[in-house]
Design a protein around this motif. Structure first.
Motif, PDB file in Angstrom:
ATOM      1  N   PHE A  65      40.198  14.526  -5.538  1.00  0.00           N
ATOM      2  CA  PHE A  65      39.967  14.221  -4.121  1.00  0.00           C
ATOM      3  C   PHE A  65      38.766  13.304  -3.968  1.00  0.00           C
ATOM      4  CE2 PHE A  65      37.343  17.899  -5.053  1.00  0.00           C
ATOM      5  CZ  PHE A  65      36.145  17.623  -4.385  1.00  0.00           C
ATOM      6  N   GLU A  66      38.812  12.493  -2.916  1.00  0.00           N
ATOM      7  CA  GLU A  66      37.685  11.621  -2.568  1.00  0.00           C
ATOM      8  C   GLU A  66      36.827  12.345  -1.532  1.00  0.00           C
ATOM      9  OE1 GLU A  66      37.026   8.611  -3.743  1.00  0.00           O
ATOM     10  OE2 GLU A  66      38.875   7.538  -4.248  1.00  0.00           O
ATOM     11  N   ASP A  67      35.527  12.252  -1.655  1.00  0.00           N
ATOM     12  CA  ASP A  67      34.613  12.781  -0.640  1.00  0.00           C
ATOM     13  C   ASP A  67      33.266  12.105  -0.840  1.00  0.00           C
ATOM     14  OD1 ASP A  67      32.827  14.172   0.977  1.00  0.00           O
ATOM     15  OD2 ASP A  67      33.864  16.092   0.699  1.00  0.00           O
ATOM     16  N   GLU A  68      32.921  11.215   0.103  1.00  0.00           N
ATOM     17  CA  GLU A  68      31.681  10.439  -0.067  1.00  0.00           C
ATOM     18  C   GLU A  68      30.423  11.303   0.004  1.00  0.00           C
ATOM     19  OE1 GLU A  68      31.225   8.895   4.555  1.00  0.00           O
ATOM     20  OE2 GLU A  68      32.216   7.613   3.071  1.00  0.00           O
ATOM     21  N   ASN A  69      30.574  12.549   0.527  1.00  0.00           N
ATOM     22  CA  ASN A  69      29.419  13.447   0.624  1.00  0.00           C
ATOM     23  C   ASN A  69      29.147  14.210  -0.673  1.00  0.00           C
ATOM     24  OD1 ASN A  69      28.893  12.884   3.392  1.00  0.00           O
ATOM     25  ND2 ASN A  69      30.683  14.130   3.918  1.00  0.00           N
ATOM     26  N   ILE A  70      30.130  14.168  -1.591  1.00  0.00           N
ATOM     27  CA  ILE A  70      29.953  14.883  -2.860  1.00  0.00           C
ATOM     28  C   ILE A  70      29.931  13.862  -3.985  1.00  0.00           C
ATOM     29  CG2 ILE A  70      30.877  16.651  -4.420  1.00  0.00           C
ATOM     30  CD1 ILE A  70      32.282  17.897  -2.011  1.00  0.00           C
ATOM     31  N   THR A  71      28.769  13.691  -4.587  1.00  0.00           N
ATOM     32  CA  THR A  71      28.622  12.679  -5.632  1.00  0.00           C
ATOM     33  C   THR A  71      29.404  13.070  -6.882  1.00  0.00           C
ATOM     34  OG1 THR A  71      26.651  13.789  -6.447  1.00  0.00           O
ATOM     35  CG2 THR A  71      26.318  12.004  -4.865  1.00  0.00           C
ATOM     36  N   HIS A  72      29.873  12.062  -7.618  1.00  0.00           N
ATOM     37  CA  HIS A  72      30.507  12.313  -8.914  1.00  0.00           C
ATOM     38  C   HIS A  72      29.553  11.799  -9.980  1.00  0.00           C
ATOM     39  CE1 HIS A  72      33.139  12.166 -12.379  1.00  0.00           C
ATOM     40  NE2 HIS A  72      34.033  12.874 -11.718  1.00  0.00           N
ATOM     41  N   VAL A  73      29.396  12.568 -11.033  1.00  0.00           N
ATOM     42  CA  VAL A  73      28.425  12.245 -12.075  1.00  0.00           C
ATOM     43  C   VAL A  73      28.697  10.872 -12.717  1.00  0.00           C
ATOM     44  CG1 VAL A  73      29.594  13.344 -14.048  1.00  0.00           C
ATOM     45  CG2 VAL A  73      27.103  13.344 -13.947  1.00  0.00           C
ATOM     46  N   GLU A  74      29.964  10.421 -12.683  1.00  0.00           N
ATOM     47  CA  GLU A  74      30.316   9.121 -13.259  1.00  0.00           C
ATOM     48  C   GLU A  74      30.389   8.021 -12.198  1.00  0.00           C
ATOM     49  OE1 GLU A  74      30.740   8.241 -16.350  1.00  0.00           O
ATOM     50  OE2 GLU A  74      30.725  10.157 -17.391  1.00  0.00           O
ATOM     51  N   GLY A  75      30.174   8.390 -10.930  1.00  0.00           N
ATOM     52  CA  GLY A  75      30.148   7.389  -9.869  1.00  0.00           C
ATOM     53  C   GLY A  75      31.490   7.048  -9.255  1.00  0.00           C
ATOM     54  N   SER A  76      32.592   7.567  -9.824  1.00  0.00           N
ATOM     55  CA  SER A  76      33.929   7.311  -9.256  1.00  0.00           C
ATOM     56  C   SER A  76      34.865   8.451  -9.632  1.00  0.00           C
ATOM     57  CB  SER A  76      34.490   5.985  -9.788  1.00  0.00           C
ATOM     58  OG  SER A  76      34.651   6.061 -11.198  1.00  0.00           O
ATOM     59  N   ILE A  77      36.009   8.514  -8.938  1.00  0.00           N
ATOM     60  CA  ILE A  77      36.978   9.584  -9.205  1.00  0.00           C
ATOM     61  C   ILE A  77      38.031   9.087 -10.182  1.00  0.00           C
ATOM     62  CG2 ILE A  77      38.574  11.266  -8.168  1.00  0.00           C
ATOM     63  CD1 ILE A  77      35.634  11.427  -7.168  1.00  0.00           C
ATOM     64  N   ASP A  78      38.130   9.761 -11.329  1.00  0.00           N
ATOM     65  CA  ASP A  78      39.129   9.421 -12.347  1.00  0.00           C
ATOM     66  C   ASP A  78      39.355  10.676 -13.195  1.00  0.00           C
ATOM     67  OD1 ASP A  78      40.636   8.578 -14.482  1.00  0.00           O
ATOM     68  OD2 ASP A  78      39.524   6.716 -14.799  1.00  0.00           O
ATOM     69  N   PRO A  79      40.291  11.524 -12.782  1.00  0.00           N
ATOM     70  CA  PRO A  79      40.462  12.813 -13.472  1.00  0.00           C
ATOM     71  C   PRO A  79      40.826  12.696 -14.948  1.00  0.00           C
ATOM     72  CG  PRO A  79      42.236  12.444 -11.882  1.00  0.00           C
ATOM     73  CD  PRO A  79      41.219  11.385 -11.637  1.00  0.00           C
ATOM     74  N   VAL A  80      41.615  11.678 -15.306  1.00  0.00           N
ATOM     75  CA  VAL A  80      41.998  11.534 -16.722  1.00  0.00           C
ATOM     76  C   VAL A  80      40.774  11.180 -17.557  1.00  0.00           C
ATOM     77  CG1 VAL A  80      43.382  10.207 -18.373  1.00  0.00           C
ATOM     78  CG2 VAL A  80      44.414  11.004 -16.231  1.00  0.00           C
ATOM     79  N   ARG A  81      39.907  10.310 -17.040  1.00  0.00           N
ATOM     80  CA  ARG A  81      38.654   9.997 -17.735  1.00  0.00           C
ATOM     81  C   ARG A  81      37.814  11.264 -17.907  1.00  0.00           C
ATOM     82  NH1 ARG A  81      34.994   7.423 -13.733  1.00  0.00           N
ATOM     83  NH2 ARG A  81      34.960   9.628 -13.150  1.00  0.00           N
ATOM     84  N   ASP A  82      37.772  12.099 -16.848  1.00  0.00           N
ATOM     85  CA  ASP A  82      36.993  13.347 -16.912  1.00  0.00           C
ATOM     86  C   ASP A  82      37.549  14.287 -17.980  1.00  0.00           C
ATOM     87  OD1 ASP A  82      35.668  12.201 -14.818  1.00  0.00           O
ATOM     88  OD2 ASP A  82      36.355  13.634 -13.294  1.00  0.00           O
ATOM     89  N   ILE A  83      38.881  14.392 -18.038  1.00  0.00           N
ATOM     90  CA  ILE A  83      39.530  15.242 -19.048  1.00  0.00           C
ATOM     91  C   ILE A  83      39.178  14.746 -20.447  1.00  0.00           C
ATOM     92  CG2 ILE A  83      41.783  15.815 -20.078  1.00  0.00           C
ATOM     93  CD1 ILE A  83      42.901  15.952 -17.186  1.00  0.00           C
ATOM     94  N   GLU A  84      39.259  13.429 -20.622  1.00  0.00           N
ATOM     95  CA  GLU A  84      38.950  12.822 -21.929  1.00  0.00           C
ATOM     96  C   GLU A  84      37.487  13.056 -22.319  1.00  0.00           C
ATOM     97  OE1 GLU A  84      40.962  11.726 -24.051  1.00  0.00           O
ATOM     98  OE2 GLU A  84      42.535  10.456 -23.244  1.00  0.00           O
ATOM     99  N   THR A  85      36.585  13.010 -21.323  1.00  0.00           N
ATOM    100  CA  THR A  85      35.158  13.241 -21.592  1.00  0.00           C
ATOM    101  C   THR A  85      34.942  14.644 -22.145  1.00  0.00           C
ATOM    102  OG1 THR A  85      34.427  11.690 -19.869  1.00  0.00           O
ATOM    103  CG2 THR A  85      32.854  13.387 -20.528  1.00  0.00           C
ATOM    104  N   ILE A  86      35.543  15.632 -21.481  1.00  0.00           N
ATOM    105  CA  ILE A  86      35.359  17.022 -21.930  1.00  0.00           C
ATOM    106  C   ILE A  86      36.067  17.263 -23.261  1.00  0.00           C
ATOM    107  CG2 ILE A  86      36.021  19.407 -21.386  1.00  0.00           C
ATOM    108  CD1 ILE A  86      34.950  18.967 -18.628  1.00  0.00           C
ATOM    109  N   LYS A  87      37.246  16.670 -23.402  1.00  0.00           N
ATOM    110  CA  LYS A  87      37.976  16.800 -24.675  1.00  0.00           C
ATOM    111  C   LYS A  87      37.120  16.270 -25.829  1.00  0.00           C
ATOM    112  CE  LYS A  87      42.042  14.793 -26.962  1.00  0.00           C
ATOM    113  NZ  LYS A  87      43.104  13.790 -26.784  1.00  0.00           N
TER     114      LYS A  87
END
Length: 365
Positions: free
Chosen positions: A106-128
């Motif tokens: 989900f997008e929400d400008e009030n909640i920052t993302h540690v990587e600066g953008s929303i990309d769930p597959v990138r996030d999955i790959e980071t944790i993997k």
């Protein structure tokens, strides 16, 4: 008790979800590392069969089986090398049976993302990658220790080394060892390492409330589904905010609320169901006037092992298990009528317990 770790990058909705499913007060603040110590919450597993058994046996108390969720603070890139709070979190994950990875869809400008953008597959790959790197360190150290013994032709060392090298090759290429084939003997050899990358994984796609009824139009969710399909991983669709609302309602209100969203079960119950399937878990019951109780066991367990879940003496002194199938109880309406119809069986040490069995263990120590 089944343990699942809730993991994910910072600010993806982990603590909000944890608050919802345990009605606890984990700190859901909008900054990385708000959750430093793992929060533990125990939830009871809903099972309609318990309600039926309670009506039939009229016990003094009903005890459902339980599921322990551990909210593990946000992993970040470099955690395996100590970035963020690093290995402190990874050690907590080693203790769980399954990993539930929350990914932000989900997008929400009030909640920052540690990587600066929303990309769930990138996030999955980071944790993997972080889990794989942490395991690579464990595996390489073990390989070094075994090397001399293997060269001295110690059979056990050679066998273990073969399995570890297979895992190391996968980790070197950032391939999840969960996708590899292992024999039962191999699994026994590597069980003690508690490798993170081998733990069963479920992706929890956290969407905005308005996307719950139209998830097909959420590109992020579709990306997660496509990625998970290639990997053979389960995905559960939730809205952590909606789960918070559900958690504050009584059972009757919850049913109406879920109906309004076109859902049959809450996200929590979907996660539990998928976890049980993933881990091959089933439920048997003990029932009588003092209490009706649910017990979780692993499919393939024999009667003495299931008796041991209650108490080690039950397994040690196991004689027989008086067994009635749940469906037979429903058919004959009372335990006595089922017994008269010959549906109550005496099972021995080799009996493979089935989901829904109602059991009374006979033992002598």
């Amino acid at each position: 008790m089944l343990k699942a770790g809730i993991v994910g990058l910072p600010n993806v909705g982990k603590s909000t979800l944890f608050n919802a499913i345990t009605k606890a007060e984990a700190l859901a603040a909008n900054y990385p590392f708000a959750t430093i110590d793992p929060n533990v919450g125990v939830v009871y597993v809903q099972d309609e069969r318990l309600d039926v058994l309670a009506r039939i046996y009229k016990p003094k108390k009903v005890v459902p089986t339980a599921y322990e969720f551990i909210d593990i603070a946000g992993l970040v890139k470099g955690a395996s090398k100590g970035e963020g709070l690093g290995n402190q979190f990874l050690s907590h994950i080693r203790e769980v049976d399954a990993i539930c990875q929350v990914v932000r869809c989900f997008e929400d400008e009030n909640i920052t993302h540690v990587e600066g953008s929303i990309d769930p597959v990138r996030d999955i790959e980071t944790i993997k990658l972080e889990l794989n790197l942490a395991d690579l360190e464990v595996v390489e150290k073990r390989i070094q220790r075994l090397d001399k013994k293997a060269k001295a032709k110690v059979k056990e060392a050679q066998e273990e080394l073969q399995v570890l090298n297979k895992i190391k090759d996968a980790l070197d290429q950032n391939i999840s060892p969960r996708t590899l084939e292992f024999s039962d003997e191999d699994k026994k050899l590597i069980k003690s390492f508690n490798l993170l990358s081998l733990k069963p994984m479920i992706y929890i796609a956290n969407v905005a409330e308005e996307d719950l009824m139209d998830a097909d139009s959420n590109k992020f969710y579709q990306d997660v589904l496509a990625f998970a399909k290639k990997e053979g991983t389960e995905v559960v669709l939730i809205s952590a905010q909606v789960e918070m609302e559900i958690a504050s309602l009584n059972p009757e209100e919850q049913a109406h609320f879920l109906e309004a969203y076109g859902l049959q079960k809450s996200g929590l119950n979907q996660v539990i169901d998928r976890s049980y399937d993933l881990l091959g878990l089933k439920t048997y019951f003990t029932a009588g006037e003092p209490e009706v109780r649910a017990w979780t066991f692993k499919q393939g367990m024999k009667a003495p092992e299931c008796a041991g879940i209650i108490h080690s003496d039950f397994e040690r002194g196991f004689i027989k298990a008086e067994t009635l199938a749940y469906d037979d109880l429903l058919k004959y309406e009372t335990p006595q009528k089922a017994k008269e119809a010959g549906r109550v069986r005496l099972e021995g040490k080799e009996y493979l317990v089935k989901d829904g069995d109602i059991m009374l263990f006979r033992f002598n120590v």
